[in-house]
Scaffold this motif. Structure first.
Motif, mmCIF file in Angstrom:
data_model
loop_
_atom_site.group_PDB
_atom_site.id
_atom_site.type_symbol
_atom_site.label_atom_id
_atom_site.label_comp_id
_atom_site.label_asym_id
_atom_site.label_seq_id
_atom_site.Cartn_x
_atom_site.Cartn_y
_atom_site.Cartn_z
ATOM 1 N N LEU A 141 10.638 4.281 17.091
ATOM 2 C CA LEU A 141 10.513 4.089 15.642
ATOM 3 C C LEU A 141 9.591 2.916 15.333
ATOM 4 N N LEU A 142 8.766 3.067 14.306
ATOM 5 C CA LEU A 142 8.030 1.957 13.730
ATOM 6 C C LEU A 142 8.458 1.859 12.271
ATOM 7 N N ILE A 143 8.791 0.663 11.828
ATOM 8 C CA ILE A 143 9.346 0.463 10.490
ATOM 9 C C ILE A 143 8.593 -0.658 9.793
ATOM 10 N N ASP A 144 8.267 -0.442 8.534
ATOM 11 C CA ASP A 144 7.641 -1.492 7.736
ATOM 12 C C ASP A 144 8.192 -1.421 6.320
ATOM 13 N N PHE A 145 9.217 -2.236 6.060
ATOM 14 C CA PHE A 145 9.782 -2.393 4.727
ATOM 15 C C PHE A 145 9.327 -3.753 4.204
ATOM 16 N N GLN A 146 9.508 -3.979 2.918
ATOM 17 C CA GLN A 146 9.210 -5.302 2.370
ATOM 18 C C GLN A 146 10.133 -6.362 2.972
ATOM 19 N N SER A 147 11.349 -5.959 3.315
ATOM 20 C CA SER A 147 12.343 -6.908 3.806
ATOM 21 C C SER A 147 12.494 -6.903 5.327
ATOM 22 N N PHE A 148 11.827 -5.984 6.011
ATOM 23 C CA PHE A 148 12.008 -5.852 7.459
ATOM 24 C C PHE A 148 10.852 -5.064 8.050
ATOM 25 N N SER A 149 10.317 -5.563 9.163
ATOM 26 C CA SER A 149 9.187 -4.864 9.781
ATOM 27 C C SER A 149 9.216 -5.020 11.288
ATOM 28 N N THR A 150 8.919 -3.916 11.998
ATOM 29 C CA THR A 150 8.795 -3.952 13.449
ATOM 30 C C THR A 150 7.339 -3.793 13.862
ATOM 31 N N SER A 151 6.465 -3.506 12.903
ATOM 32 C CA SER A 151 5.079 -3.186 13.243
ATOM 33 C C SER A 151 4.269 -4.448 13.471
ATOM 34 N N LYS A 152 3.344 -4.349 14.380
ATOM 35 C CA LYS A 152 2.459 -5.471 14.689
ATOM 36 C C LYS A 152 1.256 -5.414 13.749
ATOM 37 N N THR A 153 0.587 -6.559 13.603
ATOM 38 C CA THR A 153 -0.615 -6.578 12.767
ATOM 39 C C THR A 153 -1.655 -5.634 13.360
ATOM 40 N N ASN A 154 -2.427 -5.019 12.499
ATOM 41 C CA ASN A 154 -3.376 -4.013 12.958
ATOM 42 C C ASN A 154 -4.720 -4.212 12.277
ATOM 43 N N ASN A 155 -5.792 -3.962 13.018
ATOM 44 C CA ASN A 155 -7.121 -4.104 12.455
ATOM 45 C C ASN A 155 -7.374 -3.046 11.381
ATOM 46 N N LYS A 156 -8.328 -3.347 10.513
ATOM 47 C CA LYS A 156 -8.679 -2.412 9.443
ATOM 48 C C LYS A 156 -9.216 -1.115 10.047
ATOM 49 N N LEU A 157 -8.878 -0.013 9.422
ATOM 50 C CA LEU A 157 -9.352 1.285 9.879
ATOM 51 C C LEU A 157 -10.872 1.363 9.701
ATOM 52 N N THR A 158 -11.579 1.718 10.765
ATOM 53 C CA THR A 158 -13.045 1.726 10.704
ATOM 54 C C THR A 158 -13.622 3.131 10.550
ATOM 55 N N LYS A 159 -12.923 4.139 11.052
ATOM 56 C CA LYS A 159 -13.503 5.484 10.972
ATOM 57 C C LYS A 159 -13.346 6.080 9.577
ATOM 58 N N LYS A 160 -14.247 6.962 9.244
ATOM 59 C CA LYS A 160 -14.179 7.658 7.962
ATOM 60 C C LYS A 160 -13.066 8.700 8.019
ATOM 61 N N ILE A 161 -12.228 8.704 6.990
ATOM 62 C CA ILE A 161 -11.072 9.601 6.982
ATOM 63 C C ILE A 161 -11.504 11.026 6.664
ATOM 64 N N GLU A 162 -11.077 11.948 7.505
ATOM 65 C CA GLU A 162 -11.246 13.378 7.226
ATOM 66 C C GLU A 162 -9.900 13.911 6.743
ATOM 67 N N TRP A 163 -9.925 14.651 5.651
ATOM 68 C CA TRP A 163 -8.665 15.070 5.033
ATOM 69 C C TRP A 163 -8.863 16.384 4.298
ATOM 70 N N LYS A 164 -8.139 17.386 4.686
ATOM 71 C CA LYS A 164 -8.153 18.669 3.996
ATOM 72 C C LYS A 164 -6.716 19.138 3.793
ATOM 73 N N SER A 165 -6.472 19.720 2.646
ATOM 74 C CA SER A 165 -5.145 20.299 2.402
ATOM 75 C C SER A 165 -5.314 21.757 2.002
ATOM 76 N N TYR A 166 -4.313 22.546 2.331
ATOM 77 C CA TYR A 166 -4.362 23.991 2.086
ATOM 78 C C TYR A 166 -3.117 24.411 1.290
#
Length: 325
Positions: free
Chosen positions: A46-71
């Protein structure tokens, strides 16, 4: 609905009375109740990120262009369940039904990347099975005061005078009043002196696809003596969450199961963190699930007698987004 997991709710009571911190996840139908002690979370996947509790580590900004399609399904397909909902509403069996659908999506983002880079109040990555990025608090419990924040009503932020349009839309207003009344009654089962402290508050939700305004209210009460320190008993009493079900609850649940014709699973369930004293929990919406390497986004909205088919279809599609920008 609750018999299978009765012991899990008892266990939650025991832990909270002992003031032992734990994280819990409860699916929509309360068929799966999971409890994780603090030292079990990381090894569970599990990875959790709440305002009051977080287990996630800091992460660099996303660099790739997002591809997104919905059907999305066709309007005609959406209409099949919508008509079943409306038939029950006009018959007087329900006055608000939260009707949801699942939509196939394709993206170059992994579920973990979506978790790491989304901006939301509540985020959980669950074992490469699902991820959600929810803006909606379920209940908070602080010093024996319980608060809930039903969120009902959204609009494309680019619409002219969007905030006022949302607040004054007859259908959205009726839906919001209904959910506030339902949640006020629900909270009264576990607390006294229940009041609506904030009504029709508007939040901006930024996304890669479009920005949305969402409407919520705050309802507060003092936990009854017999429920103090018993997180499991409180959750068992309040679930399923009224904001993603409708009213009256039992009959509306029957309508949902018939009209949707798919399994919500963990979508629209709740999860939360008990820190040894207080609770912060959320409704699991804005939800992406993996099924045999295919991704599905689950979304929907509240249906009343004033709902228009095309508007509800568009709202379902509007909510298919990732809050990465």
């Amino acid at each position: 609905m609750f018999s299978v997991n009765h012991q899990k709710f008892i266990k939650m009571d025991e832990l909270s009375l002992e003031k032992t911190p734990f994280f819990f996840i409860i699916d929509f139908l309360c068929e799966n109740v999971e409890i994780y002690l603090e030292n079990e979370i990381e090894k569970s996947g599990l990875l959790i990120d709440f305002q009051s509790f977080s287990t996630s580590k800091t992460n660099n900004k996303l660099t790739k262009k997002i591809e997104w399609k919905s059907y999305p399904e066709t309007l005609q397909s959406f209409k099949t369940g919508f008509d079943k909902v409306q038939k029950n509403i006009h018959r007087g069996d329900s006055y608000l039904v939260n009707y949801t659908r699942k939509t196939k999506i394709e993206t170059n983002l992994s579920l973990e990347e979506i978790f790491l880079h989304s901006d939301a109040k509540y985020k959980v990555f669950y074992k490469d099975f699902f991820v959600f990025f929810s803006p909606e608090t379920f209940v908070k419990i602080i010093d024996d005061k319980i608060s809930t924040y039903p969120m009902k009503g959204t609009i494309d932020a680019s619409v002219e005078n969007a905030k006022e349009t949302l607040k004054n839309d007859k259908k959205e207003k009726a839906e919001h009043y209904t959910v506030v009344d339902l949640l006020r009654n629900d909270l009264s089962m576990v607390s006294d002196d229940v009041t609506v402290d904030q009504f029709q508050h508007i939040d901006l939700i930024k996304t890669q696809q479009k920005d949305l305004y969402a409407m919520s209210s705050e309802i507060v009460g003092n936990i009854k003596p017999e429920f103090k320190g018993k997180i499991g008993s409180i959750m068992k009493k309040l679930l399923p969450a009224g904001s993603i079900l409708g009213a009256p609850k039992l009959k509306t649940l029957e309508i949902i199961l018939e009209a949707e014709a798919y399994q919500r699973g963990y979508y629209t369930g709740v999860c939360g963190w008990f820190d040894g004293k207080n609770v912060d929990s959320c409704v699991m919406i804005r939800f992406i699930e993996k099924d045999n390497d295919t991704l599905y986004f689950k979304s929907g909205g509240g249906i009343t007698h004033m709902s228009k088919l095309e508007d509800e279809y568009q709202e379902m599609k509007n909510k298919i987004y990732v809050p990465i920008y």
